[in-house]
Write an enzyme that holds these catalytic residues in place. Structure first.
Site, PDB file in Angstrom:
ATOM      1  N   GLU A  55     -42.654  49.801  -2.551  1.00  0.00           N
ATOM      2  CA  GLU A  55     -42.352  48.705  -1.619  1.00  0.00           C
ATOM      3  C   GLU A  55     -43.519  47.731  -1.455  1.00  0.00           C
ATOM      4  O   GLU A  55     -44.146  47.663  -0.406  1.00  0.00           O
ATOM      5  CB  GLU A  55     -41.987  49.279  -0.240  1.00  0.00           C
ATOM      6  CG  GLU A  55     -40.773  50.160  -0.268  1.00  0.00           C
ATOM      7  CD  GLU A  55     -40.381  50.701   1.106  1.00  0.00           C
ATOM      8  OE1 GLU A  55     -41.154  50.541   2.054  1.00  0.00           O
ATOM      9  OE2 GLU A  55     -39.291  51.284   1.214  1.00  0.00           O
TER      10      GLU A  55
ATOM     11  N   GLU B  87     -35.835  56.055  -3.210  1.00  0.00           N
ATOM     12  CA  GLU B  87     -35.917  56.473  -1.804  1.00  0.00           C
ATOM     13  C   GLU B  87     -34.607  56.083  -1.126  1.00  0.00           C
ATOM     14  O   GLU B  87     -34.124  54.956  -1.296  1.00  0.00           O
ATOM     15  CB  GLU B  87     -37.103  55.766  -1.144  1.00  0.00           C
ATOM     16  CG  GLU B  87     -37.450  56.305   0.213  1.00  0.00           C
ATOM     17  CD  GLU B  87     -38.743  55.686   0.749  1.00  0.00           C
ATOM     18  OE1 GLU B  87     -39.727  55.538  -0.009  1.00  0.00           O
ATOM     19  OE2 GLU B  87     -38.744  55.346   1.937  1.00  0.00           O
TER      20      GLU B  87
HETATM   21  C1  GAL Z   1     -39.854  53.443   3.547  1.00  0.00           C
HETATM   22  C2  GAL Z   1     -41.234  53.832   3.072  1.00  0.00           C
HETATM   23  C3  GAL Z   1     -41.578  55.237   3.480  1.00  0.00           C
HETATM   24  C4  GAL Z   1     -41.243  55.484   4.901  1.00  0.00           C
HETATM   25  C5  GAL Z   1     -39.781  55.216   5.102  1.00  0.00           C
HETATM   26  C6  GAL Z   1     -39.285  55.513   6.484  1.00  0.00           C
HETATM   27  O1  GAL Z   1     -39.694  52.080   3.594  1.00  0.00           O
HETATM   28  O2  GAL Z   1     -41.303  53.733   1.682  1.00  0.00           O
HETATM   29  O3  GAL Z   1     -42.940  55.475   3.246  1.00  0.00           O
HETATM   30  O4  GAL Z   1     -42.001  54.648   5.692  1.00  0.00           O
HETATM   31  O5  GAL Z   1     -39.553  53.866   4.823  1.00  0.00           O
HETATM   32  O6  GAL Z   1     -37.950  55.207   6.572  1.00  0.00           O
END
Ligand code: GAL
Length: 955
Positions: free
Chosen positions: A445, A520
């Site tokens: 990100e 993710e």
């Molecule tokens: C994402 C990020 C993670 C964590 C997650 C929580 O955007 O990559 O490290 O912060 O959100 O939802």
């Protein structure tokens, strides 16, 4: 199983690291499964743990202000670090710690600290050690390995800065050979840690939180991470291209033979090759070759057959160095339409993202706990792990190879500048032999992902990876910028989607030739054991209702991925709760609530949900528990997590109806509460295939302790979690118990406590913890050199205590680097010009005299003089506090020639013997600096001076 077996891998082969067999399921976890430190020692390569004997100070020690000409001049020289970086600094009253050590994990959460870091104070700290090398080590190549320090580290050896590392996740390897002294003269190793610096937005711990090592090798050797031997398949033929990087620390060029041998899982040699290499002095040489193997047993998730490759450097039939690397025969590819293939079979990635911390121990996770965590993920039915957002401890990858996980390995800092390219290079070099690793992720990100700059940066980072490994694709975890004219998706091999579900189809349609995976997803909230969301109490129910705005529930997230073949798989955020980033709440919440499991690895309902979806075996689990007070007759929402065709629910034996199973949404009922028994039966093809029962329990009457493993190694390193719960009069787990428990241990130590409550601000160290919704965990570690039993007692007011004994097996001591308790050595010696007449012991150099008075370190005698002479040597010593209080003994070792020693101008000892010998005398207690002077009466042509160290010991 005998000890020799335990030093072998699952494959039966002693690997580059010595590890024990790893059980693939909890059932087998009763065996002592892992040796916590994983390094082998061979005659040619000694890998010694440097985890012991560190002196530690939490807080900074400001460097003194350098003043005056003499000091300024000296300050500019190698070996002249001042303050706490100096070899002569008094650390004798600092505490002693054993690594791995996360000093933030000892902190209570504090509302005024950063929530991202779990409200734990971090700050600056110093670590100091004194290393002893024998004269027989002279000529070896000696390397220091620091596997992980959070966050910025500065390292000095004998007062010389030997490295700085700004990565909290990368290891550093430092060739300390040129700075080392041997014998009595000890070596000062100092690490200043600046953990005020952050690299993430999660709990990162603080300090030297991974292992440290001293590696001794022949001057001609294989460099660290210097073997690349990852099998690839061309047509029907398996080939192992070999690349072995050698270094020669010697003084002349050497021609050596390099041999590599592949061994099958039983240890039988099945292929070998021999190469020759010439390595010139102080250079590297890369030796390349290849081996072929026919019809190997393939490495895969269910049967991770591990081969090994032994690479040796040989000169005149003598093996100079040897490295054993793991090898797994497997193919992989990502298809833009059909997802991931392992050995040409489609494999949906059922993955989780993880951070590296655990309850009680922070990021200083003992290997036994790492093993437990991975075993919990196996139990879940998970087959893939994303190392978000950084490299893990090297043992993690060894376990993934052995247990059959697919790993997305991730780089921390997105930046193609040289310093960070070195970090990326280190990651790929270290991990590229692991069959478990299937993807290199260069970022997570990044705001520049949708820009030309982001594209250019990734292009460079990807190109670097490709110079080191072409067998695995490069990815990047994108949460935006996917559709801009120039963006990162055009520079990677596989596009990673962080969330962005709404774009799966559109992106695939627009880019039909780019393989995709979720990198993710989900980010749903659950608080273990809770069934009513209560924002005032910072509690999220575990019915899979709540998710972050950017995420989805577990069910929606998986469905979106499961129904699209072109998405290779899921990486659920997260496998476990982690300290820090306490979304969606803040204080007193100090850990996240995203986990499929809590901080201790106890399952939430998300565990059963995913297990039902990911595991092939029959799964049926109903929630909630059935122990409610004051709810008689009130509707309770019941949910079944399962992979059944139909599920039928019964209350106190009466059917509440059979429902067609929905394996994505799961099934639910509203059941008016009546105490007793609630049970469900699951059917497959009309036949009962699974059953789960929950019962109304009585009040807690006693405690229960359950270890993860029945026996442990008595090496002072092995650690494991013990489950703590309260049970009712019939021995049933009471899910609502919240009792405060106190623990007592003999034969081991409690190194951490947890209960999975994200809102608990009590200490994770010590001997007391409350149950949270029926559960707590203690982490116990054996004592070094112990055998017999480790005994733990748990007590709580009004409950019968629990007591367990865990068998402790004797383990051979791990090889440790020799280290010393604090000794005050002397430095800053000056030598006056030789004179023919006796000299006044109070003679001093002028502050601007850099040349007529010499500079030296005790240890090497002076060159003989042409005529009989007097030679004055002097230094100023600030005795250690303990010496100032109680006095000390000055030890002048191996003084050569007749001489007299003076303290503050007054004679303290005399040596009339013109030969070599020690001189020892007492230094009385007293404050202030002392001037030590030695006047040698040198004889013409005879060696004289300091044959060894001059030090002061406490008496
Ligand atoms: C994402 C990020 C993670 C964590 C997650 C929580 O955007 O990559 O490290 O912060 O959100 O939802």
């Amino acid at each position: 199983m005998n000890r020799r077996d335990l030093l072998k891998g699952t494959t039966g082969v002693v690997m580059g690291s010595a590890w024990g067999p790893v059980a693939a399921s909890s059932a087998a976890a009763t065996q002592p499964a892992t040796r916590p430190l994983g390094q082998s020692v061979s005659k040619m390569r000694q890998v010694l743990s440097l985890n012991r004997g560190w002196r530690f100070l939490e807080g900074d020690v400001p460097f003194p202000k350098v003043m005056g000409h003499g000091w300024s001049y000296a300050n500019a020289k190698a070996g002249s670090a001042w303050g706490a970086a100096s070899p002569i600094f008094d650390d004798s009253e600092w505490s002693t710690v054993t690594l791995p050590h996360d000093f933030a994990s000892f902190q209570l959460p504090d509302k005024n600290e950063n929530l991202a870091q779990g409200y734990r104070k971090r700050g600056i700290a110093w670590y100091r050690n004194l290393l002893r090398f024998e004269p027989s080590d002279r000529g070896k190549h000696i390397e220091l390995h620091l596997d992980g320090i959070s966050t910025h580290a500065t390292v000095w050896l004998n007062g010389t800065l030997v490295n700085r590392n700004w990565s909290g996740y990368n290891s550093i390897y430092i060739d300390i050979t040129p700075y080392i002294t041997y014998g009595e003269s000890l070596n000062s190793l100092v690490v200043r840690v600046d953990a005020d610096q952050m690299q993430g937005w999660w709990y990162e711990g603080a300090g030297i939180y991974r292992n440290t090592w001293i590696v001794k090798r022949d001057p001609v050797h294989i460099v660290t991470d210097g073997v690349f031997a990852h099998p690839v398949k061309y047509g029907d033929q398996w080939t192992i291209p070999l690349e072995v990087t050698l270094y020669n620390a010697g003084k002349t060029a050497r021609t050596v033979q390099v041999t590599s041998t592949v061994r099958d899982p039983k240890g039988k040699a099945i292929a070998t090759t021999r190469m020759s290499a010439t390595v010139t002095a102080l250079s590297r040489a890369v030796s390349t070759g290849s081996m072929t193997v026919s019809q190997p047993s393939l490495w895969n998730i269910e049967t991770p057959f591990l081969y090994s490759i032994t690479t040796q450097v040989i000169s005149h039939d003598r093996v100079l160095d040897e490295v054993v690397t793991p090898a797994g025969f497997r193919t992989q590819h990502f298809d833009p339409n059909r997802g991931f293939f392992l050995n040409d079979q489609p494999v949906k990635l059922k993955g989780v993202c993880i951070h590296q911390d655990h309850a009680g121990v922070g990021v200083a996770v003992p290997h036994g706990i790492l093993h437990y965590r991975l075993q919990r993920l196996k139990d879940l039915g998970c087959n893939a792990i994303r190392c978000s957002h950084n490299a893990q401890d090297k043992y993690f990858y060894e376990l993934c190879d052995q247990m059959g996980f697919l790993v997305m390995d991730e780089n921390r800092v997105f930046n193609p500048s040289p310093i960070h390219m070195n970090e990326l290079e280190w990651l790929v070099r270290r991990d590229r032999n692991h069959p478990s690793v299937i993807l290199w992720s260069v970022f997570n990100e990044e705001p520049m992902q949708g820009s030309e700059q982001g594209f250019e940066m990734v292009r460079r980072m990807s190109a670097l990876v490709k110079t080191l490994d072409t067998s695995r694709p490069v990815t990047a975890a994108m949460n935006d910028g996917l559709f801009t004219p120039i963006n990162v998706s055009q520079a990677v091999d596989v596009v990673g989607f962080n969330y962005q579900y709404q774009s799966y189809d559109a992106f695939h349609k627009a880019n039909p030739n780019i393989p995709l995976t979720s990198s993710e997803d989900t980010s749903a909230y659950q608080t273990r054991g809770e069934y009513t969301t209560d924002d005032a109490r910072h509690i999220k129910a575990t019915y899979d209702d709540d998710a972050a705005e950017w995420g989805t529930t577990h069910r929606t997230g998986w469905k979106a991925i499961a129904e699209r073949d072109f998405i290779a798989g899921a990486f659920v955020w997260t496998g476990f709760d982690y300290h820090g980033e306490p979304t969606p709440y803040d204080w007193p919440s100090n850990s996240s609530q995203f986990g499929i499991m809590d901080l201790c690895g106890f399952e939430k309902n998300a565990f059963w949900l995913h297990k039902a979806q990911w595991d092939q075996s029959p799964v049926l689990r109903i929630a909630p528990h059935w122990t409610w007070s004051g709810k008689q007759g009130q509707p309770i929402r019941v949910m079944a997590f399962h992979n059944m065709d139909e599920v039928e629910l019964f209350l106190n034996g009466k059917s509440l109806g059979k429902q067609k199973g929905d394996i994505f949404e799961m099934n639910r009922w509203e059941v008016p509460y009546a105490p007793g028994t609630l049970h469900a039966v699951g059917y497959r093809q009309g036949k009962a295939a699974a059953k789960h029962v929950v019962e109304t329990t009585g009040a807690p009457v006693s405690l229960k302790l359950t270890p993860h493993r029945k026996s442990m190694w008595g090496d002072g390193l092995d650690a494991q979690p013990i489950k703590v719960e309260a049970v009712d009069a019939r021995g049933r787990h009471v899910p609502i118990a919240q009792n405060q428990i106190t623990f007592d241990i003999t034969g081991g130590d409690i190194i951490g406590l947890g209960n999975g409550n994200p809102n608990d601000v009590s200490s994770e160290k010590g001997n007391t913890r409350a149950l949270f919704n029926g559960l707590a965990q203690i982490i116990v570690q054996t004592k070094e050199n112990s055998a017999g039993t480790l005994q733990i007692t748990a007590t709580a007011a009004g409950l019968t205590a629990a007591k367990i004994e865990i068998e402790v097996e004797k383990a051979a001591a791990w090889p440790y680097q020799d280290v010393s308790t604090p000794v005050q050595i002397t430095e800053g010696w000056r030598r006056a010009p030789a004179q023919s007449a006796p000299i006044d012991p109070n003679l001093r150099p002028k502050d601007n005299d850099m040349n007529s008075w010499g500079w030296f370190r005790p240890g090497v005698p002076f060159s003989p003089l042409a005529t009989d002479s007097y030679v004055l040597c002097a230094t100023v010593v600030e005795p250690f506090k303990r010496i100032r209080k109680a006095g000390g003994q000055v030890e002048c070792l191996n003084l050569m020639g007749a001489c007299t020693v003076f303290v503050d101008g007054i004679e303290a000892a005399n040596k009339s013997d013109p030969g070599a010998g020690d001189l020892k005398f007492n230094l009385p207690a007293g404050d202030g600096a002392r001037r030590l002077t030695i006047i040698f009466r040198a004889k013409a042509g005879q060696p004289f001076g300091f044959g060894d160290v001059l030090r002061i010991r406490t008496v």
